[in-house]
Design a protein around this motif. Structure first.
Motif, PDB file in Angstrom:
ATOM      1  N   GLN A 167       0.833  -1.208   0.000  1.00  0.00           N
ATOM      2  CA  GLN A 167       0.000   0.000   0.000  1.00  0.00           C
ATOM      3  C   GLN A 167       0.870   1.261   0.000  1.00  0.00           C
ATOM      4  N   LEU A 168       1.914   1.250   0.789  1.00  0.00           N
ATOM      5  CA  LEU A 168       2.810   2.404   0.828  1.00  0.00           C
ATOM      6  C   LEU A 168       3.479   2.622  -0.531  1.00  0.00           C
ATOM      7  N   ARG A 169       3.841   1.531  -1.189  1.00  0.00           N
ATOM      8  CA  ARG A 169       4.492   1.649  -2.492  1.00  0.00           C
ATOM      9  C   ARG A 169       3.552   2.249  -3.536  1.00  0.00           C
ATOM     10  N   LEU A 170       2.267   1.914  -3.442  1.00  0.00           N
ATOM     11  CA  LEU A 170       1.291   2.379  -4.427  1.00  0.00           C
ATOM     12  C   LEU A 170       0.730   3.770  -4.112  1.00  0.00           C
ATOM     13  N   ALA A 171       1.141   4.338  -2.987  1.00  0.00           N
ATOM     14  CA  ALA A 171       0.596   5.643  -2.597  1.00  0.00           C
ATOM     15  C   ALA A 171       0.893   6.697  -3.661  1.00  0.00           C
ATOM     16  N   ALA A 172      -0.058   7.602  -3.851  1.00  0.00           N
ATOM     17  CA  ALA A 172       0.089   8.640  -4.882  1.00  0.00           C
ATOM     18  C   ALA A 172       1.199   9.624  -4.544  1.00  0.00           C
ATOM     19  N   GLY A 173       1.535   9.762  -3.279  1.00  0.00           N
ATOM     20  CA  GLY A 173       2.594  10.684  -2.883  1.00  0.00           C
ATOM     21  C   GLY A 173       3.014  10.419  -1.455  1.00  0.00           C
TER      22      GLY A 173
END
Length: 462
Positions: free
Chosen positions: A448-454
């Protein structure tokens, strides 16, 4: 001596300008706003002045409640000593308690009320001349109350009286964002225009067309003839019924619509139709009734009256609430009492420069959006997430917020906004949001952290 007591600081400013044009030997005018007299001793100044007055004129918004400690003693004093007392309301409707308190014939009360409600420097000059001739034994002569526009267009570089059509034709530049600036007629009549002028200049510096409009009221037609309010029908809208501007900055307080309460409170009345017809963003610029120093040191910021008049009630019109741009400060009289003219504590609205700049830039940006195709606009939709659990994304009691967002996205696509890959329903939307990161630390994963928009560092966040 003429004693003039009013709850409107703009009346005092108008009176101050009016006495400058009176004959040099004209009797002294003492003027007070009871709202500005905080202590019992200060309130007593009104009674002391009344005891030495040849005539007392009251103009009280809210009736006798505007002078809860002083009104009845003042009335008794005038009746006992035979001092002419003329008590008028601060609005157009008569107040029976004030009428009953008067000691002058109805015709004289009506004349004074006509001068006051029409307002403006010439009417105030003739009011004082009328009072002097009628009660102080002078023979100056005076003119009858004159009509003054209830609404109109103002600009510091233009003569008064220009109609909206001529103003727009002569001053507006094509392809520029256009902003209307609404303010109280009382500011125009009293010359209390420093903040308005500052806004006008800042709008123009930012490259915008500005249509400054003063108005007695946005709620009703003050002439009471059943016709539409000209501020909407003839100034803000052109002959074709289309708005002349892309955005409106409204510095007038209260709600311009009627408020109907049937379970929930909502806006009603003909003004709602005008708002729908205009279909432009309306931004609330706040004129505080207090001083800047009091605002600076207050933990609350705006006081209860300002919050009600300039935040809570305007929200029923759908206005975008911003910041205080003007504060009342005590200024010296142009006609000091020791020179035999007017003795008063005057308060004028002064601009807060950085807030004027903020409001002007915000309004110009909103106006600029009207010139940009929907396909080029970028929109953010922010959902609540409190408490910070995945099950609380878009939480709102009794509402299906995620489903509403999906409906909004579809409506935006239909309106020409660049929107793709719309979720099928609210559940899919929430799952997509959670996949791209989450505030729920109990379930948060590295993926989830890797896919975060920013990402924002803790140092930047603080």
């Amino acid at each position: 001596m003429i004693l003039f007591v009013t709850t409107a600081d703009t009346d005092l400013l108008t009176a101050d300008r009016a006495v400058q044009g009176l004959p040099g030997e004209f009797p002294e005018v003492k003027a007070y706003n009871p709202a500005n007299l905080a202590t019992e001793e200060e309130q007593g100044e009104i009674l002391a002045a009344a005891g030495n007055a040849d005539v007392v004129v009251l103009r009280l918004l809210g009736g006798k409640r505007a002078m809860p400690e002083t009104f009845d003693p003042l009335v008794r004093l005038c009746h006992e000593r035979g001092i002419p007392l003329i008590a008028c309301p601060g609005h157009q409707e008569w107040d029976q308690e004030l009428v009953t308190a008067c000691t002058v014939p109805p015709s004289e009360l009506d004349t004074v009320f006509s001068y006051l409600i029409r307002g403006g420097v010439p009417n105030f000059q003739n009011l004082f001349l009328f009072l002097s001739d009628s009660y102080l034994g002078s023979d100056y002569g005076h003119e009858a109350p004159a009509e003054v526009p209830w609404e109109g267009v103002y600009h510091p570089d233009e003569a008064d009286g220009m109609d909206a059509e001529t103003f727009v034709a002569s001053r507006f530049q094509p392809d520029r964002p256009s902003v209307a600036l609404l303010f109280y007629r009382a500011h125009w009549m009293s010359g209390n225009l420093l903040t308005i002028d500052a806004l006008i200049r800042r709008f123009e510096e930012l490259g915008a067309n500005v249509l400054p409009v003063y108005s007695f009221s946005l709620k009703h037609n003050p002439e009471g003839d059943g016709q539409a309010n000209r501020t909407f029908s003839e100034i803000l809208c052109g002959p074709d019924g289309q708005p002349r501007v892309h955005c409106i900055v409204n510095t007038m307080g209260m709600s311009m619509t009627d408020l109907d309460q049937d379970g929930a409170t909502f806006a009603t009345g003909p003004q709602v139709d005008y708002l729908d017809q205009l279909n432009v963003p309306i931004i609330q610029g706040i004129f505080s009734t207090g001083s800047e120093a009091d605002w600076e040191k207050s933990d609350l910021g705006l006081g209860p009256i300002d919050t009600a008049m300039s935040v809570a009630l305007p929200e029923f019109d759908g206005r975008i609430i911003t910041v205080p741009i003007s504060f009342k400060e005590e200024v010296s009289s142009n006609s000091p009492g020791q020179n035999g003219k007017m003795d008063a504590r005057l308060q004028r609205n002064l601009p807060r420069t950085d807030r004027v700049d903020f409001l002007a830039r915000l309004a110009v940006k909103w106006a600029g959006l009207r010139l940009k195709p929907n396909s080029e606009k970028k929109i953010a939709i922010i959902l609540s997430n409190y408490p910070t659990k995945d099950a609380r994304v878009g939480n709102a009691v009794g509402l299906d917020t995620p489903a509403s967002v999906v409906n909004i996205l579809n409506a935006m696509k239909d309106a020409g906004y660049h929107v793709t890959d719309i979720p099928a329903d609210g559940d899919e939307l929430v799952h997509r949001i959670i996949e791209r990161c989450s505030n729920d630390t109990d379930t948060l994963t590295e993926e989830q952290l890797r896919l975060a928009a920013g990402h924002v560092s803790s140092r930047e966040y603080q």
